[in-house]
Design a protein around this motif. Sequence first.
Motif, PDB file in Angstrom:
ATOM      1  N   ASP A 139       0.906  -1.234   0.152  1.00  0.00           N
ATOM      2  CA  ASP A 139      -0.012   0.042   0.138  1.00  0.00           C
ATOM      3  C   ASP A 139       0.747   1.310   0.188  1.00  0.00           C
ATOM      4  O   ASP A 139       0.703   2.097  -0.754  1.00  0.00           O
ATOM      5  CB  ASP A 139      -0.870   0.009   1.121  1.00  0.00           C
ATOM      6  CG  ASP A 139      -2.284   0.670   0.865  1.00  0.00           C
ATOM      7  OD1 ASP A 139      -2.622   0.630  -0.080  1.00  0.00           O
ATOM      8  OD2 ASP A 139      -2.642   1.341   1.771  1.00  0.00           O
ATOM      9  N   CYS A 140       1.890   1.391   0.891  1.00  0.00           N
ATOM     10  CA  CYS A 140       2.663   2.475   0.969  1.00  0.00           C
ATOM     11  C   CYS A 140       4.146   2.167   1.447  1.00  0.00           C
ATOM     12  O   CYS A 140       4.344   1.292   2.314  1.00  0.00           O
ATOM     13  CB  CYS A 140       2.032   3.371   1.908  1.00  0.00           C
ATOM     14  SG  CYS A 140       3.013   5.109   2.426  1.00  0.00           S
ATOM     15  N   MET A 141       5.041   2.909   0.943  1.00  0.00           N
ATOM     16  CA  MET A 141       6.552   2.646   1.253  1.00  0.00           C
ATOM     17  C   MET A 141       6.983   4.131   1.829  1.00  0.00           C
ATOM     18  O   MET A 141       6.867   4.891   1.039  1.00  0.00           O
ATOM     19  CB  MET A 141       7.250   2.133   0.157  1.00  0.00           C
ATOM     20  CG  MET A 141       6.975   0.467  -0.324  1.00  0.00           C
ATOM     21  SD  MET A 141       7.056  -0.455   0.872  1.00  0.00           S
ATOM     22  CE  MET A 141       8.978  -0.620   1.203  1.00  0.00           C
ATOM     23  N   ILE A 142       7.709   3.846   3.124  1.00  0.00           N
ATOM     24  CA  ILE A 142       8.334   5.301   3.627  1.00  0.00           C
ATOM     25  C   ILE A 142       9.747   4.956   3.635  1.00  0.00           C
ATOM     26  O   ILE A 142      10.146   4.316   4.524  1.00  0.00           O
ATOM     27  CB  ILE A 142       7.442   5.617   4.760  1.00  0.00           C
ATOM     28  CG1 ILE A 142       6.013   5.633   4.388  1.00  0.00           C
ATOM     29  CG2 ILE A 142       8.132   6.992   5.244  1.00  0.00           C
ATOM     30  CD1 ILE A 142       5.106   6.198   5.835  1.00  0.00           C
ATOM     31  N   PRO A 153      22.565   3.346  14.085  1.00  0.00           N
ATOM     32  CA  PRO A 153      22.483   4.566  13.224  1.00  0.00           C
ATOM     33  C   PRO A 153      21.854   4.535  11.675  1.00  0.00           C
ATOM     34  O   PRO A 153      21.794   5.494  11.305  1.00  0.00           O
ATOM     35  CB  PRO A 153      23.858   5.294  13.168  1.00  0.00           C
ATOM     36  CG  PRO A 153      24.611   3.955  13.098  1.00  0.00           C
ATOM     37  CD  PRO A 153      23.926   2.862  14.063  1.00  0.00           C
ATOM     38  N   ILE A 154      21.590   3.108  11.398  1.00  0.00           N
ATOM     39  CA  ILE A 154      21.462   2.940  10.343  1.00  0.00           C
ATOM     40  C   ILE A 154      20.011   3.412   9.599  1.00  0.00           C
ATOM     41  O   ILE A 154      19.007   3.448  10.614  1.00  0.00           O
ATOM     42  CB  ILE A 154      21.468   1.352   9.728  1.00  0.00           C
ATOM     43  CG1 ILE A 154      20.264   0.731  10.433  1.00  0.00           C
ATOM     44  CG2 ILE A 154      22.626   0.839   9.951  1.00  0.00           C
ATOM     45  CD1 ILE A 154      20.137  -0.767  10.118  1.00  0.00           C
ATOM     46  N   PRO A 155      19.817   3.925   8.438  1.00  0.00           N
ATOM     47  CA  PRO A 155      18.318   4.241   8.166  1.00  0.00           C
ATOM     48  C   PRO A 155      17.548   3.069   7.845  1.00  0.00           C
ATOM     49  O   PRO A 155      17.850   2.078   7.725  1.00  0.00           O
ATOM     50  CB  PRO A 155      18.711   5.134   6.774  1.00  0.00           C
ATOM     51  CG  PRO A 155      19.988   4.534   6.388  1.00  0.00           C
ATOM     52  CD  PRO A 155      20.523   4.054   7.458  1.00  0.00           C
ATOM     53  N   VAL A 156      16.302   3.278   8.082  1.00  0.00           N
ATOM     54  CA  VAL A 156      15.031   2.242   7.915  1.00  0.00           C
ATOM     55  C   VAL A 156      14.078   2.624   6.746  1.00  0.00           C
ATOM     56  O   VAL A 156      13.929   3.585   6.526  1.00  0.00           O
ATOM     57  CB  VAL A 156      14.608   1.741   9.084  1.00  0.00           C
ATOM     58  CG1 VAL A 156      15.808   1.040  10.278  1.00  0.00           C
ATOM     59  CG2 VAL A 156      13.904   2.828   9.685  1.00  0.00           C
ATOM     60  N   CYS A 157      13.092   1.569   6.956  1.00  0.00           N
ATOM     61  CA  CYS A 157      12.015   1.785   5.877  1.00  0.00           C
ATOM     62  C   CYS A 157      10.892   1.492   6.539  1.00  0.00           C
ATOM     63  O   CYS A 157      10.809   0.299   7.680  1.00  0.00           O
ATOM     64  CB  CYS A 157      12.237   1.262   4.489  1.00  0.00           C
ATOM     65  SG  CYS A 157      12.300  -0.488   4.487  1.00  0.00           S
ATOM     66  N   LEU A 158       9.777   1.969   6.192  1.00  0.00           N
ATOM     67  CA  LEU A 158       8.347   1.377   6.766  1.00  0.00           C
ATOM     68  C   LEU A 158       7.603   0.778   5.738  1.00  0.00           C
ATOM     69  O   LEU A 158       7.350   1.515   4.600  1.00  0.00           O
ATOM     70  CB  LEU A 158       7.588   2.789   7.232  1.00  0.00           C
ATOM     71  CG  LEU A 158       8.261   3.370   8.445  1.00  0.00           C
ATOM     72  CD1 LEU A 158       7.172   4.540   8.890  1.00  0.00           C
ATOM     73  CD2 LEU A 158       8.678   2.638   9.590  1.00  0.00           C
ATOM     74  N   VAL A 177       0.662   2.235  -5.622  1.00  0.00           N
ATOM     75  CA  VAL A 177       1.239   2.290  -4.390  1.00  0.00           C
ATOM     76  C   VAL A 177       1.747   3.728  -4.347  1.00  0.00           C
ATOM     77  O   VAL A 177       2.175   4.326  -5.245  1.00  0.00           O
ATOM     78  CB  VAL A 177       2.540   1.096  -4.641  1.00  0.00           C
ATOM     79  CG1 VAL A 177       3.380   1.509  -3.358  1.00  0.00           C
ATOM     80  CG2 VAL A 177       2.331  -0.217  -5.121  1.00  0.00           C
ATOM     81  N   LEU A 178       1.688   4.037  -2.995  1.00  0.00           N
ATOM     82  CA  LEU A 178       2.170   5.247  -2.491  1.00  0.00           C
ATOM     83  C   LEU A 178       3.409   5.430  -2.123  1.00  0.00           C
ATOM     84  O   LEU A 178       3.824   4.604  -1.148  1.00  0.00           O
ATOM     85  CB  LEU A 178       1.432   5.913  -1.589  1.00  0.00           C
ATOM     86  CG  LEU A 178       1.961   7.151  -0.664  1.00  0.00           C
ATOM     87  CD1 LEU A 178       1.704   8.467  -1.834  1.00  0.00           C
ATOM     88  CD2 LEU A 178       0.885   7.799   0.102  1.00  0.00           C
ATOM     89  N   PHE A 179       4.581   6.114  -2.515  1.00  0.00           N
ATOM     90  CA  PHE A 179       6.001   6.169  -1.960  1.00  0.00           C
ATOM     91  C   PHE A 179       6.122   7.800  -1.324  1.00  0.00           C
ATOM     92  O   PHE A 179       5.739   8.563  -2.051  1.00  0.00           O
ATOM     93  CB  PHE A 179       6.775   5.877  -3.013  1.00  0.00           C
ATOM     94  CG  PHE A 179       6.959   4.698  -3.744  1.00  0.00           C
ATOM     95  CD1 PHE A 179       7.856   3.799  -3.122  1.00  0.00           C
ATOM     96  CD2 PHE A 179       6.211   4.530  -4.849  1.00  0.00           C
ATOM     97  CE1 PHE A 179       7.760   2.283  -3.780  1.00  0.00           C
ATOM     98  CE2 PHE A 179       6.172   3.009  -5.460  1.00  0.00           C
ATOM     99  CZ  PHE A 179       7.066   2.086  -4.733  1.00  0.00           C
TER     100      PHE A 179
END
Length: 281
Positions: A139-142, A153-158, A177-179
Motif C-alpha cells: 500500500d505504501c513505502m516510506i 544509526p542505520i536508516p530504515v524503511c516502513l 502504491v504510494l511512495f
Amino acid sequence: EAHGGRIGDLSIYGQESNHTTWRLCKMNLAIRGIEGNIGEKVADTFHANQHRDLKADYILANPPFNVSDWGGDRVRDDVRWKHGTPPVGNANFAWVQHIIHHLSPTGIAGFVLANGSMSSDQSGEGEIRRAIVEADLVDCMIAMPGQLFYTTPIPVCLWFLARNKENHKFRDRRGHVLFIDARKLGHLIDRTHREFTEEDIARITGVYHAWRGEKDAGAYADVAGFCKSVTTNEVKAHGYALTPGQYVGAEEQEHDGEPFDQKMQRLISKLEEQFSESEKL
C-alpha cells in the motif's frame, strides 16, 4: 476509536522470544487495563507460532533486521511462505510473509524493516518481493532517515501492506502504491540521535491518509522529492524495487529569474576572484 473507547472490546495478540520483553508487555497491558493474549510462554515466532489460526485486522511489528540464524533450514515448506521460500541467511522476508499470512481479509499491516528489503535481489528475495507486488499487497513505502534508533544509526524503511485495497473504508487503491521519501525530515537532538517533530509526523500521515481517501483528510497531490502515487506497472518497470527515492524524483528548486548564461558567467568571475584572493593569502 472504532470501538467507542471501549478497550474491553479489543483483542490484542502477540508473541515474544525474549523473556524480559514478554514480561514488560504483560505489565504494560495490565497497567492500561487491556486484556491481551501474547502467548502462554516465551516462544520463537517461526518455530513455535502460538497463534496459528489468527487473522488480524491490524498488525504492527518492529522485527530484528537481517537475522541470519533464524533456523530457516528447518521450515522450508511452511504454509506461510505463499510468495516464495525466504533465504536461510536472512529472515526479512520470513517476517513479511508471516505478517501477510496473519492478516484478515481487510487487514492492514505496518512494520519497520532494513532498507535492503526494498531492493535486494540476492537469494530469491527479489522474486518474493515481485510476488508480493503482483499480489497488490503493498500500500505504501516510506524511506526514513538514519539515527532514529538508540541502538543503531542505520536508516530504515516502513512497509504498509493492505490485504484488500478495495476496502470500503477508503477509496479503491488497487494497482497503485504510494511512495514517501522522509529522509530529509527530523532534526538532530545530539550528534548521534534524530527525532521527528509532531509536524513531521503529521506531514507523513496526512499524505497517506489523503491518498487513501479518508474522510476530512483533504485532497492528495504528488510532491516532487517527497511523495508520489505510482502504478504497479511502473514498479514492475523498475524491477520491482520499492525504494521511494526511485519514484518521487528531485525536489523542485526555486528559480531566481537570472538567465543561466548570465548566472554561469557571474559565478565563473566570482570563482576567479576567489582563486586570486586565495593565492594572495
